[in-house]
Design a protein around this motif. Structure first.
Motif: not given
Length: 278
Positions: A29, A32-33, A92, A96, A190-196
């Motif tokens: 993660l 990824q960031q 990215y 993932s 949500k926790k993995l900040q996947v785009p909406e």
């Protein structure tokens, strides 16, 4: 009663955000960031790729896959050249893939581990097919489609990992497990900040009907899951989301356009899938 307590615990973990991530996931993660930072310099990206041997190997394999060599070009033999060829967005996606696979890496039970490997082969196939279908049929950004394919079963991997700690958790797959899977999927994405937009497409898969003709990210994923040669090993990850209707069956039966796409893109899908499986 014990199984009901296990169900309740897993759901509570999801709803409170207290999801049990292995240490290796947290490391991926962080990678990824870094890649998501618009100010991330290419040299920094290359250093981070080299620091993760698995990611370096997958980067080189993906750069040499048919989808990235379809217009010619020499074979890539270094992580530096791979980063330059595939770009940050695909790096990215590979990071993932590391995150998703790490959920299954710590599973000790041989049967659960085998299911995790089968689920990953399914995801890799769906990701590769989604890339091809997005480019050739549904007019969805291919890189986004591949990313969604990689992430679409993160809840299945999480449940397999928790079942290793809670024997019998998955013994009776039913509608209740399907509901738990949906809750987990929303919270993990949500926790993995996947785009909406990607998270919304994944969340709408279960029970969703495919449009005729297919269009958009959700339809791309549904069609890729339907066409993937490797089925998902968990009932609520497979048949419940395939959108099997008479209209879809009629659309696919003898559809020469899709047959031609799959035939022409077979090598691309296979080589990309292999790269993700390295």
């Amino acid at each position: 009663m014990e199984k009901l307590r296990d169900y309740a615990q897993v759901v509570a973990e999801a709803r409170t955000g207290k999801l049990a991530f292995p240490t290796s996931v947290n490391a991926a993660l962080q990678l990824q960031q870094a890649l998501a930072d618009p100010d991330c310099h290419v040299e920094d990206a290359i250093r981070k790729v080299l620091a993760e041997p698995v990611l370096a190997a997958r980067s080189v394999a993906l750069a040499n896959s048919a989808v990235f060599t379809r217009n010619g070009g020499p074979q890539v033999t270094s992580a530096r050249a791979a980063v330059m060829r595939v770009g940050y967005r695909n790096l990215y996606s590979l990071a993932s893939a590391m995150v998703v696979r790490q959920f299954g890496a710590r599973i000790g039970d041989p049967q659960l581990r085998a299911k995790a490997e089968q689920l990953w082969r399914h995801c890799a196939s769906v990701a590769a097919l989604s890339h091809v279908l997005g480019r050739e049929l549904t007019q969805v950004d291919p890189d986004t489609a591949m990313f969604a394919g990689i992430m679409h079963e993160v809840a299945g991997f999480y449940l397999l990992a928790r079942a290793d700690d809670m024997p019998g958790l998955l013994d009776d797959p039913d509608e209740r497990m399907g509901a738990i899977h949906e809750i987990l999927s929303r919270e993990l994405l949500k926790k993995l900040q996947v785009p909406e937009p990607v998270a919304a497409a994944i969340a709408s898969l279960r029970g969703g009907g495919m449009s005729i003709p297919p269009s958009g990210l959700r339809d791309t994923l549904l069609l890729a899951k339907r066409l993937a040669p490797q089925r998902a090993p968990l009932v609520w990850c497979d048949d419940a989301v395939l959108g099997r209707t008479a209209a879809v069956d009629a659309y696919l039966k003898g559809n020469t356009a899709i047959d031609d796409i799959l035939l022409e893109s077979n090598e691309e899908a296979k080589s990309m899938s292999t790269a993700l499986l390295v």
